[in-house]
Design a protein around this motif. Structure first.
Motif, PDB file in Angstrom:
ATOM      1  N   PRO A  17       0.818  -1.218   0.000  1.00 26.76           N
ATOM      2  CA  PRO A  17       0.000   0.000   0.000  1.00 26.76           C
ATOM      3  C   PRO A  17       0.847   1.261   0.000  1.00 26.76           C
ATOM      4  O   PRO A  17       0.500   2.258  -0.625  1.00 26.76           O
ATOM      5  CB  PRO A  17      -0.801  -0.083   1.308  1.00 26.76           C
ATOM      6  CG  PRO A  17      -0.799  -1.515   1.677  1.00 26.76           C
ATOM      7  CD  PRO A  17       0.471  -2.092   1.154  1.00 26.76           C
ATOM      8  N   LEU A  37       2.090   1.692  -3.395  1.00 28.78           N
ATOM      9  CA  LEU A  37       0.969   2.098  -4.249  1.00 28.78           C
ATOM     10  C   LEU A  37       0.676   3.577  -4.026  1.00 28.78           C
ATOM     11  O   LEU A  37       0.479   4.339  -4.970  1.00 28.78           O
ATOM     12  CB  LEU A  37      -0.257   1.229  -3.907  1.00 28.78           C
ATOM     13  CG  LEU A  37      -1.494   1.442  -4.793  1.00 28.78           C
ATOM     14  CD1 LEU A  37      -1.172   1.043  -6.234  1.00 28.78           C
ATOM     15  CD2 LEU A  37      -2.662   0.620  -4.263  1.00 28.78           C
ATOM     16  N   LEU A  38       0.679   3.968  -2.748  1.00 30.66           N
ATOM     17  CA  LEU A  38       0.403   5.363  -2.417  1.00 30.66           C
ATOM     18  C   LEU A  38       1.457   6.287  -3.025  1.00 30.66           C
ATOM     19  O   LEU A  38       1.152   7.315  -3.614  1.00 30.66           O
ATOM     20  CB  LEU A  38       0.387   5.516  -0.885  1.00 30.66           C
ATOM     21  CG  LEU A  38      -0.181   6.840  -0.350  1.00 30.66           C
ATOM     22  CD1 LEU A  38      -1.627   6.982  -0.757  1.00 30.66           C
ATOM     23  CD2 LEU A  38      -0.053   6.880   1.152  1.00 30.66           C
ATOM     24  N   LEU A  69       1.022   6.546  -6.832  1.00 28.75           N
ATOM     25  CA  LEU A  69      -0.115   7.297  -7.319  1.00 28.75           C
ATOM     26  C   LEU A  69      -0.061   8.756  -6.889  1.00 28.75           C
ATOM     27  O   LEU A  69      -0.768   9.582  -7.439  1.00 28.75           O
ATOM     28  CB  LEU A  69      -1.425   6.661  -6.798  1.00 28.75           C
ATOM     29  CG  LEU A  69      -1.758   5.295  -7.418  1.00 28.75           C
ATOM     30  CD1 LEU A  69      -2.990   4.708  -6.745  1.00 28.75           C
ATOM     31  CD2 LEU A  69      -1.981   5.421  -8.912  1.00 28.75           C
ATOM     32  N   CYS A  80      -5.273  -0.679   1.607  1.00 31.92           N
ATOM     33  CA  CYS A  80      -5.406  -0.560   0.145  1.00 31.92           C
ATOM     34  C   CYS A  80      -6.625   0.250  -0.207  1.00 31.92           C
ATOM     35  O   CYS A  80      -6.599   1.096  -1.102  1.00 31.92           O
ATOM     36  CB  CYS A  80      -5.535  -1.959  -0.495  1.00 31.92           C
ATOM     37  SG  CYS A  80      -3.997  -2.866  -0.468  1.00 31.92           S
ATOM     38  N   CYS A  88      -5.835   3.807   0.325  1.00 29.10           N
ATOM     39  CA  CYS A  88      -4.983   4.335  -0.769  1.00 29.10           C
ATOM     40  C   CYS A  88      -5.817   4.653  -1.982  1.00 29.10           C
ATOM     41  O   CYS A  88      -5.635   5.675  -2.634  1.00 29.10           O
ATOM     42  CB  CYS A  88      -3.932   3.292  -1.165  1.00 29.10           C
ATOM     43  SG  CYS A  88      -2.710   3.047   0.092  1.00 29.10           S
ATOM     44  N   SER A 139      -6.210   8.326  -3.748  1.00 28.58           N
ATOM     45  CA  SER A 139      -5.617   8.579  -5.069  1.00 28.58           C
ATOM     46  C   SER A 139      -6.663   8.740  -6.145  1.00 28.58           C
ATOM     47  O   SER A 139      -6.331   9.130  -7.266  1.00 28.58           O
ATOM     48  CB  SER A 139      -4.675   7.426  -5.432  1.00 28.58           C
ATOM     49  OG  SER A 139      -5.415   6.219  -5.476  1.00 28.58           O
TER      50      SER A 139
END
Lengths: 209, 925
Positions: free
Chosen positions: A3, A6-7, A10, B20, B23, B27
């Protein structure tokens, strides 16, 4: 960990490629922003609603063709302010007023900054028209053949009774002339492009995807 | 696996999912915005701009190339414009801009420097010499920019070169290897030249015209030879010429089939010939070569035009030969196999034009017309106007009037013939003159109308000639560019103000004054940056004056170390631009060798040449340029012959110390020379500075030291020579030169003057103590084309203690052609050997003229020389000058004429009547 990664990936704060040289035509650069602007705004005078959207690659190829023709032909084709104004109106007509301003702001553009793009499109169209707009002949046999093989089956497929040849001939002739001129123009542009120095940077184009 | 690990993994999984999801929520707006619009944020501000080159931060202050500054509003179009400006500098092959930050944006411009080719090499089975392969490359060259496209083109060029050499299916693979630590690549072409085929048969597919046997005979390529495309192309051209000779000027000859037989390495060729129309040309009534008009019919042309063109050529040919009243009539007759063109010529009486007269001219005097059109009056047998030129003058006179504002001028030509002499009479109807009443400058605000007007060549009340208006616009455009204004548009408007009066208005839409924001230098791998910057006449912050930018380019080219210099101006805003100077360093090594033969024996006749002892004479030189990147050069020159041996080392640099703009030479030499009266050995060193002076003079100043040892003295040594042996000299030698000849090697007009002083002074225990000077003046006139008059005057004076090797000597092909080398002047009373003097006076006059009109480089000359050398200055007496006359022939070469001359001394009773022969290269000096 995923995560977080991913953060990070992005998050807009990470470096992102915003522009690059997507092509060189006869030593002059075309940027990714140029192509995006053309894809976003540019349509030709014959554009119709319902025409399928063009891809970035198609836009790039058309931009390259325009540059090649204008560079190699070197004829002094005048583009008047009225012509650019008219085309600008056509471009604006596809958007609501607020949408139009938002899209300009996204690129940091004023309307005036679109003029070079407008002039290039008009100059290209005029060059093609000058070379292939007149003098394209279509024979009687071509019209008749088109009437029998294309026009009548198409009208019937739409459930319509085809007009007689006498009535449809003028329309068919225009259509055939337009197609023939288009084919000749395409062949000519292709031959000019073979003489030009064109380099496409595919890596830059990938950045847009 | 422990239950704790499994439990931990479950716990982790329970935590991951919400994270997740979080996130994704966070985003989502970013994802949506990047899908809808490109990556921009309204009202974002640029906080930082970085420039990286080749993956590393730049150290050359290249931020100046980017037009975006911290504090500017962020905009994609500004980034795009910046990229295009950087690209226009031609220094970088790629530019990628990355952004980080949302409201406070940091931009990084990643530039990829263009690579330069350091070396090109070839390996493998090259099939031909490396030099031929290198010469066939145009797309890629050493010290030029590299790109993958150029590499691909170069590969194709090599393949074509090998195919031209007769190789088939050559394989060429290119590899470019980056040089570590530098933006350079080494390129290696791996070549497999391929197979060569021998020609087994040459067949013709032809219908008529030329016998087949003659076709094969005309070709240089024969059966059994190796097949070469380029050689065959030349043969096809020969066949076309052969058909043209047989009156088939439109014959089409082409190779239609090549049948390869790889198993035995042979190829069979089929050549198709289509002779086309047979064209017979008959010219009756005069001896005019057919080849004069045959080329007209090589292409398919409008027949009436062809006849007219042929008649014009025939008339021009005859008129040049003196048939000024010739007339031609022509027709075309059609035959079965082709056409016959018949020209019937009536040559008329042959006459020489002895005079030119004008009637009806009031605006121009006859003298002015002759001067403007280069019509010279006759000189003896030379300078007659030939008939062809006489007819051409009609349109030239008309053009002269048109330029002076007489658009309706008419010019007719008639001849008044008496015997074999004719007078050409030009009848001129001038018509009315059109004039400019007023000139108006509209729209100019940056400069006063008076300043703009002063750039014009046309004037109020001057003649009006429409084509000159375009020239004036170009002058004004150049003026604005020189004043740093770009984007100026100038349109003319011409208003008629009544009969023959015009108002000329220049509507000027002024651009903007531009300043140079940044200067960049690129392409100099060896040359130091300061060496380039030193030649520029503009700097950062200056106005972008086009004349100074152009002068900067000329200065760089004048250094002689660059094979190419380009200066690019890149606009970055309405008032600023970057200037990019790109240089390509040239070859640095030069070597030359010259070899000849010489003899001391006197050449009396052709048969005596066989008995003459000939010895080798030669020169060798080597030069290395751009030493240490400073634009200096180092050269070694050695000469050897029977009478002289010399080694000279020269260091040349464009500036003196501390960048003082004086071209400087430092010479060191060792020499030995054997003259008539003495021989010496000398070593020396000197420093020479050269720079333009004022009044159009160039000044050279030499400071030197030389040590001379006499190795042979055929005359009794004088006090100086006996006392000071060997002789050392320190000297200061300024020279002033004014060169106004049209050509230094083959002058036809203009003048040359020089004053060379040599002050030798005693310094550091040297013996030198004299002052001498030599003044020279030369003048050349062209009396009529190819008839030249040249004159030279020399005066030399010396004072002080002058040893024999410093005195003035005269005699020989370059001073006085009535005496052998050094033999004019005072002699030793016992031995009769020349001893030179402290004074010299020389006059030379030459009259050269064409011998054969068709041999333009060959001329005859008659000359008169007068002069003498005097032992003391007080001995100078013009009554004691010796006189010589002579004649000769000369052949003009780019380095001066090759002269063969015979001179007769008219003064010396012992030499009178016996000519002296001279063979020399170069003009007298």
């Amino acid at each position: 960990m995923a995560p977080v990664l991913l953060l990070l990936w992005l998050h807009p704060g990470q470096p992102q490629v915003v522009d690059c040289i997507v092509a060189e035509v006869n030593g002059k650069a075309l940027t990714l922003t140029d192509v995006r602007i053309l894809q976003e705004f540019a349509i030709g005078p014959e554009h119709k609603d319902g025409d399928p959207p063009v891809t970035l690659r198609q836009t790039l190829e058309e931009a390259i063709n325009r540059r090649v023709v204008i560079d190699l032909v070197r004829e002094d084709i005048e583009v008047t302010k009225k012509e650019t104004d008219d085309l600008l109106l056509l471009w604006k007509g596809r958007f609501e007023a607020e949408q139009w301003q938002e899209r300009l702001a996204a690129y940091g553009l004023q309307e005036e900054a679109l003029r070079p793009y407008l002039e290039e499109v008009i100059r290209y169209i005029k060059t093609i028209d000058l070379r292939f707009g007149r003098g394209v002949d279509v024979s009687r046999q071509d019209i008749e053949r088109y009437y029998e093989e294309e026009y009548r089956p198409f009208e019937r497929s739409l459930g319509r009774e085809p007009k007689p040849l006498v009535q449809a001939a003028a329309e068919i002739e225009d259509r055939l002339k337009s197609e023939k001129a288009g084919q000749q123009a395409t062949t000519w542009v292709r031959s000019l492009r073979a003489q030009a120095e064109v380099r496409i940077n595919d890596r830059c184009l990938e950045q847009a995807r | 696996m422990s239950r704790f690990a499994g439990g931990f993994r479950d716990g982790r999984r329970r935590l991951c999912l919400p994270a997740c999801f979080l996130c994704l929520i966070l985003s989502l707006p970013g994802l949506m915005s990047s899908a809808a619009f490109p990556q921009s944020a309204p009202a974002a501000v640029v906080a930082k701009v970085e420039v990286w080159v080749d993956g590393a931060p730049n150290t050359e202050n290249l931020e100046r190339l980017v037009s975006i500054r911290p504090g500017d509003l962020y905009s994609l179009s500004a980034v795009s414009d910046s990229i295009k400006q950087i690209h226009r500098s031609q220094l970088f092959s790629d530019v990628v801009v990355t952004r980080s930050g949302v409201e406070s944006v940091e931009l990084r411009f990643g530039l990829t420097r263009k690579l330069i080719v350091r070396k090109i090499g070839f390996r493998g089975e090259k099939g031909t010499s490396g030099r031929k392969l290198r010469n066939s490359l145009y797309a890629l060259q050493e010290y030029a920019y590299f790109s993958d496209e150029k590499l691909a083109r170069a590969t194709e060029e090599l393949k074509m070169a090998l195919i031209d050499e007769g190789y088939f299916q050559p394989q060429v693979r290119a590899a470019a290897k980056r040089v570590p630590g530098a933006p350079q690549v080494d390129v290696v072409f791996a070549i497999a030249a391929g197979a060569r085929y021998a020609i087994s048969a040459i067949r013709f597919q032809w219908s008529a015209g030329v016998p087949k046997a003659d076709l094969k005979k005309a070709m240089k390529t024969k059966e059994g030879d190796l097949y070469s495309l380029s050689r065959l192309d030349q043969d096809l051209a020969r066949l076309r010429a052969l058909y043209a000779k047989h009156r088939y000027p439109r014959a089409d000859v082409e190779l239609t089939a090549e049948d390869f037989f790889p198993e035995n390495g042979t190829v069979s060729l089929l050549i198709r010939v289509d002779p086309d129309e047979h064209i017979e040309i008959l010219i009756s009534g005069a001896d005019v070569p057919i080849d004069l008009v045959l080329p007209i019919w090589e292409e398919r042309i409008f027949e009436e035009w062809g006849l007219g063109e042929a008649e014009a050529r025939i008339l021009a040919y005859l008129r040049e030969k003196g048939y000024i009243l010739a007339a031609v009539s022509s027709r075309i007759e059609r035959e079965e196999a082709g056409i016959r063109i018949v020209h019937r010529v009536d040559p008329g009486q042959k006459a020489r034009i002895s005079n030119v007269r004008f009637e009806g001219n009031s605006h121009f005097t006859a003298g002015r017309i002759k001067k403007e059109l280069g019509i010279a009056d006759r000189v003896l047998f030379f300078g007659r106007l030939d008939g062809k030129r006489a007819f051409e003058l009609t349109s030239e006179i008309k053009m002269l009037y048109e330029i002076e504002g007489f658009p309706a001028a008419q010019v007719g030509l008639q001849f008044s013939v008496e015997g074999d002499e004719a007078e050409a009479v030009y009848t001129i109807q001038e018509g009315r003159q059109q004039r400019i009443k007023t000139i108006e400058i509209a729209g100019a605000s940056l400069f006063s109308p008076e300043m703009i007007r002063s750039q014009l060549s046309i004037a109020e009340d001057g003649p009006f000639f429409r084509p000159f208006i375009r020239r004036e616009i170009e002058k004004l455009s150049a003026f604005y560019l020189d004043q740093s204004v770009r984007g100026t548009k100038i349109e003319p408007r011409i208003e008629a103000l009544g009969e023959d009066l015009f108002k000329v208005i220049f509507n000027i839409q002024e651009g903007r004054m531009i300043r140079i924001q940044s200067l960049f230098v690129s392409g100099n791998r060896t040359t130091r940056n300061n060496v380039v910057l030193r030649e520029l006449r503009v700097k950062e912050g200056d106005l972008a004056r086009a004349d100074r930018i152009s002068l900067s380019k000329q200065n760089l080219e004048r250094l002689g170390i660059f094979s190419e210099v380009a200066i690019e101006e890149i606009p970055i805003s309405e008032s600023a631009e970057h200037v990019i100077i790109t240089v390509r360093e040239g070859e640095r090594n030069y070597a030359g060798v010259g070899i000849g033969l010489e003899t001391r024996d006197t050449f009396r006749s052709a048969s005596s040449l066989l008995e003459t002892s000939l010895r080798l004479r030669g020169t060798a030189e080597y030069m290395r340029g751009n030493m240490f990147g400073s634009a200096a050069s180092l050269s070694f020159v050695t000469q050897f012959s029977l009478s002289e041996k010399r080694v000279v080392v020269t260091w040349q640099q464009p500036y003196f110390l501390f960048n003082i703009p004086v071209e400087t030479y430092i010479n060191g030499w060792v020499e030995a020379e054997d003259r008539t009266s003495f021989a010496f050995e000398r070593e020396g060193i000197s420093v020479t500075g050269m720079r333009p002076f004022f009044w159009g003079f160039d000044m050279l100043t030499t400071l030197g030291y030389a040590r001379t040892t006499l190795t042979k003295l055929e005359v009794p040594p004088n006090e100086i020579d006996r006392q000071f042996y060997p002789y050392s000299k320190t000297s200061l030698a300024p020279s002033f030169i004014r060169e106004r000849r049209d050509d230094a090697f083959n002058p036809e007009r203009g003048y040359f003057s020089s004053l060379a002083l040599d002050w030798a002074f005693p310094l550091l225990q040297t013996e030198s103590d004299f002052l001498k000077g030599l003044f020279k003046y030369q003048r050349y006139f062209t009396l009529v084309p190819r008839v030249l008059l040249g004159s030279t005057f020399r005066l030399g004076l010396g004072m002080g203690k002058m040893p024999i090797h410093e005195r003035f000597f005269a005699g020989g092909s370059n001073s006085f052609r009535g005496a052998k080398f050094d033999e004019l002047g005072p002699e030793d009373p016992e031995s009769g050997i020349p001893i030179g003097g402290k004074a010299l006076v020389l006059f030379n006059f030459e009259f050269s003229f064409p011998v054969v009109s068709s041999l333009r480089n060959f001329s005859g000359v008659i000359f008169y020389d007068a002069g003498n050398s005097f032992f003391n200055r007080s001995d100078v007496d013009l009554r004691d000058l010796e006189h010589a006359v002579g004649l000769g022939v000369r052949y003009r070469t780019p380095l001066g004429p090759v002269r063969l001359e015979l001179g007769w001394n008219l003064t010396d009773p012992e030499k009178r009547g016996r000519p002296i022969a001279f063979i020399t290269i170069g003009n007298i000096f």
